[in-house]
Write an enzyme that holds these catalytic residues in place. Structure first.
Site, PDB file in Angstrom:
ATOM      1  N   GLU A 246       0.850  -1.206   0.000  1.00 66.25           N
ATOM      2  CA  GLU A 246       0.000   0.000   0.000  1.00 66.25           C
ATOM      3  C   GLU A 246       0.885   1.255   0.000  1.00 66.25           C
ATOM      4  O   GLU A 246       0.504   2.299  -0.518  1.00 66.25           O
ATOM      5  CB  GLU A 246      -0.949   0.016   1.201  1.00 66.25           C
ATOM      6  CG  GLU A 246      -2.012   1.120   1.085  1.00 66.25           C
ATOM      7  CD  GLU A 246      -3.142   0.988   2.109  1.00 66.25           C
ATOM      8  OE1 GLU A 246      -2.920   1.281   3.305  1.00 66.25           O
ATOM      9  OE2 GLU A 246      -4.245   0.591   1.709  1.00 66.25           O
TER      10      GLU A 246
ATOM     11  N   LYS B 136     -13.811   3.092  -3.192  1.00 66.19           N
ATOM     12  CA  LYS B 136     -14.720   3.656  -2.171  1.00 66.19           C
ATOM     13  C   LYS B 136     -15.718   4.608  -2.835  1.00 66.19           C
ATOM     14  O   LYS B 136     -16.904   4.606  -2.544  1.00 66.19           O
ATOM     15  CB  LYS B 136     -13.907   4.418  -1.112  1.00 66.19           C
ATOM     16  CG  LYS B 136     -13.047   3.547  -0.217  1.00 66.19           C
ATOM     17  CD  LYS B 136     -12.277   4.415   0.793  1.00 66.19           C
ATOM     18  CE  LYS B 136     -11.354   3.598   1.669  1.00 66.19           C
ATOM     19  NZ  LYS B 136     -10.564   4.436   2.604  1.00 66.19           N
TER      20      LYS B 136
ATOM     21  N   HIS C  34       5.638 -27.710   2.114  1.00 66.94           N
ATOM     22  CA  HIS C  34       4.776 -28.790   1.598  1.00 66.94           C
ATOM     23  C   HIS C  34       3.696 -28.245   0.690  1.00 66.94           C
ATOM     24  O   HIS C  34       2.761 -28.949   0.331  1.00 66.94           O
ATOM     25  CB  HIS C  34       4.140 -29.538   2.783  1.00 66.94           C
ATOM     26  CG  HIS C  34       5.142 -30.101   3.726  1.00 66.94           C
ATOM     27  ND1 HIS C  34       5.663 -31.366   3.601  1.00 66.94           N
ATOM     28  CD2 HIS C  34       5.794 -29.538   4.784  1.00 66.94           C
ATOM     29  CE1 HIS C  34       6.564 -31.580   4.561  1.00 66.94           C
ATOM     30  NE2 HIS C  34       6.659 -30.478   5.287  1.00 66.94           N
TER      31      HIS C  34
HETATM   32  O1  F6P Z   1      -6.846   1.036   2.628  1.00 69.26           O
HETATM   33  C1  F6P Z   1      -7.044   2.383   2.827  1.00 69.26           C
HETATM   34  C2  F6P Z   1      -7.003   2.688   4.295  1.00 69.26           C
HETATM   35  O2  F6P Z   1      -7.133   4.063   4.482  1.00 69.26           O
HETATM   36  C3  F6P Z   1      -5.724   2.193   4.980  1.00 69.26           C
HETATM   37  O3  F6P Z   1      -4.609   3.006   4.719  1.00 69.26           O
HETATM   38  C4  F6P Z   1      -6.176   2.218   6.407  1.00 69.26           C
HETATM   39  O4  F6P Z   1      -5.314   1.494   7.266  1.00 69.26           O
HETATM   40  C5  F6P Z   1      -7.564   1.562   6.268  1.00 69.26           C
HETATM   41  O5  F6P Z   1      -8.055   2.030   4.998  1.00 69.26           O
HETATM   42  C6  F6P Z   1      -8.537   1.898   7.384  1.00 69.26           C
HETATM   43  O6  F6P Z   1      -8.719   3.289   7.428  1.00 69.26           O
HETATM   44  P1  F6P Z   1      -9.395   3.907   8.773  1.00 69.26           P
HETATM   45  O7  F6P Z   1      -8.424   3.635   9.905  1.00 69.26           O
HETATM   46  O8  F6P Z   1      -9.546   5.368   8.475  1.00 69.26           O
HETATM   47  O9  F6P Z   1     -10.705   3.204   8.993  1.00 69.26           O
END
Ligand code: F6P
Length: 476
Positions: A338, A470, A369
């Site tokens: 990430e 999102k 294995h």
């Molecule tokens: O995957 C995107 C992200 O923002 C990560 O960097 C983060 O750890 C996760 O989603 C959860 O985000 P939040 O802590 O804001 O819920």
């Protein structure tokens, strides 16, 4: 402040390409071994020569890797796209930082500590005569993997009989399975979300409240929020004294050192949590030194670049010879992929080279294995990280010695893998699993990731790639 030049435009690029051609892909025995904060780093099984190391050291200079790293620990806005600092190192030792940072870190630890003491002393929680026995941690990504991985890894360091449960995915099974295993009146629910806008976490919490037919009293008295968005948590009915704040300058995948680590503190106690922080700080100091051959994170970052951009290795396997550390692979996948799964530079220029390799792997000796056959007789060059606790303080501890023997035998076999060409590997070993060692190990991987980003001229601290899905949620 630091280089934003395309890696491929550096004077070292053509020279390293030439070295890669010259190197007949045999494993020259180049003794390269560092001890750092309890971690023994044996890097002697790599396609590396003196000439290559000299060029990689010069490349790190050209790309301003240590300038970037120093800028980060000095609190500069290294997260350019979000105009933010990246101060996870301040959480381990705030003394070098501004009064504001020092106070913020001290307040956070103090609040975590006082809540931990109430729960550890089985004191009545918020007027309920039911002491807390179950902790339900709700979060995802960096708000889940750190506590989840470390509470399992440090199980032998737990100082109480609290039972920990994790709900991360929207998959209804996780919520259902957890509710079957806990006694709600003896439970504390921790909603862990830096943004407090993550759909999975908020939906899970809403479904939990519906499943329990919970009212505002439940949220106010049996729930804790961990977030940078205090306003949102207050709107959702959390009491201010039950909100543990995290700073915007802590990235999600770098946040286990912050209040996100509260569940871990509940498991191992304040003292051992501070040991965990101290282990990371010890590694911070080692990785801040300029000497290329003495800086494990710098060497590892340079070799990540060498394998990716000059030897065309597209993935790195992480083999963890400890079942207790099995979730480490997911933690490192988020930290490295990430952070560095990017294709634009800090200036927004499209790169014309690969950046982070695909990080995959699993537990040894089980994987001997399953997928290790491909490492031994497959067609691809796949550099490997081997992580090995040499001993264990668990009953039957001699079995860890036997597992270590399997690990070292397999490592030896790797040198003749791929029809004798050999598969390169780093061997990270340590006496045994402890809070301090876990702190050192995670900090080493954090610094390796950030330094590799500087080489690739990319920003390791943002994650716009995950924002798109999102935003499309409302369209499907
Ligand atoms: O995957 C995107 C992200 O923002 C990560 O960097 C983060 O750890 C996760 O989603 C959860 O985000 P939040 O802590 O804001 O819920």
């Amino acid at each position: 402040m630091f280089s934003r030049r395309l890696l491929s435009k550096t004077p070292q690029w053509p020279l390293l390409k030439e070295q890669a051609q010259k190197l007949k892909l045999h494993l020259p025995m180049y003794t390269l071994h560092l001890e750092a904060a309890g971690i023994s780093c044996d890097l002697s099984h790599n396609y590396i020569t003196n000439e290559v190391l000299t060029l990689l050291s010069s490349l790190c200079q050209s790309q301003g890797v240590m300038e970037f790293f120093k800028a980060m620990i000095q609190g500069k806005e290294v997260n350019i796209s979000e105009q933010r600092q990246a101060l996870h190192t301040a959480l381990r030792n705030p003394h070098y930082y501004s009064e504001t940072v020092r106070d913020s870190v001290a307040d956070s630890i103090q609040k975590m500590q006082s809540l931990t003491e109430i729960i550890h002393q089985h004191q009545p929680w918020e007027g309920s005569e039911h002491p807390i026995r179950y902790i339900v941690h709700m979060g995802i990504g960096g708000s889940d993997y750190g506590p989840r991985f470390l509470i399992k890894a440090l199980e032998n360091h737990k100082i109480n009989d609290l039972s920990f449960h994790f709900i991360a995915n929207l998959d209804p099974w996780e919520l259902q399975d957890t509710l079957k295993k806990i006694d709600v009146k003896h439970s504390l629910f921790i909603v862990s979300s830096k943004s407090f806008t993550t759909d999975e976490t908020l939906t899970n919490f809403s479904n939990l409240c519906s499943a329990l037919d919970a009212d505002s009293h439940f949220i106010a008295n049996q729930c804790i929020a961990i977030t940078a968005n205090e306003e949102k948590a207050l709107q959702q009915g959390f009491k201010k004294k039950h909100i543990l704040k995290i700073n915007h300058w802590v990235g999600g995948r770098f946040s286990i050192w912050s209040a996100i680590g509260f569940s871990l503190m509940l498991a191992i106690g304040t003292h051992q949590f501070k040991e965990f922080l101290a282990g990371a700080h010890a590694m911070d100091e080692i990785c801040a030194q300029e000497n290329f051959m003495q800086n494990p994170a710098l060497l590892l970052a340079a070799m990540d670049c060498w394998y990716t951009n000059f030897l065309d290795a597209h993935s790195r396997a992480i083999l963890i010879y400890s079942s207790q550390l099995s979730d480490l692979i997911h933690y490192l996948q988020q930290l490295m992929m990430e952070s560095n799964g990017k294709s634009r530079t800090l200036q927004g220029e499209i790169v014309d080279y690969h950046t982070n390799p695909i990080i995959w792997g699993g537990v040894g000796s089980n994987s001997q294995h399953t997928f290790q056959q491909l490492l031994m007789e497959g067609t691809r060059l796949i550099p490997i990280d081997i992580i090995l606790p040499r001993t264990s303080d668990i009953y039957f501890s001699q079995q860890q010695n036997k597992l270590a023997t399997h690990c070292l035998a397999q490592a030896k076999a790797l040198t003749s893998a791929r029809q004798g060409l050999g598969q390169p590997y780093h061997l990270f070993s340590f006496e045994k699993i402890s809070p301090k060692i876990m702190g050192s190990l995670l900090a080493l991987y954090e610094h390796r990731t950030v330094m590799a980003a500087a080489l690739w001229a990319i920003n390791p601290f943002d994650q716009f790639g995950v924002e798109l899905s999102k935003s499309l949620l409302t369209t499907v």
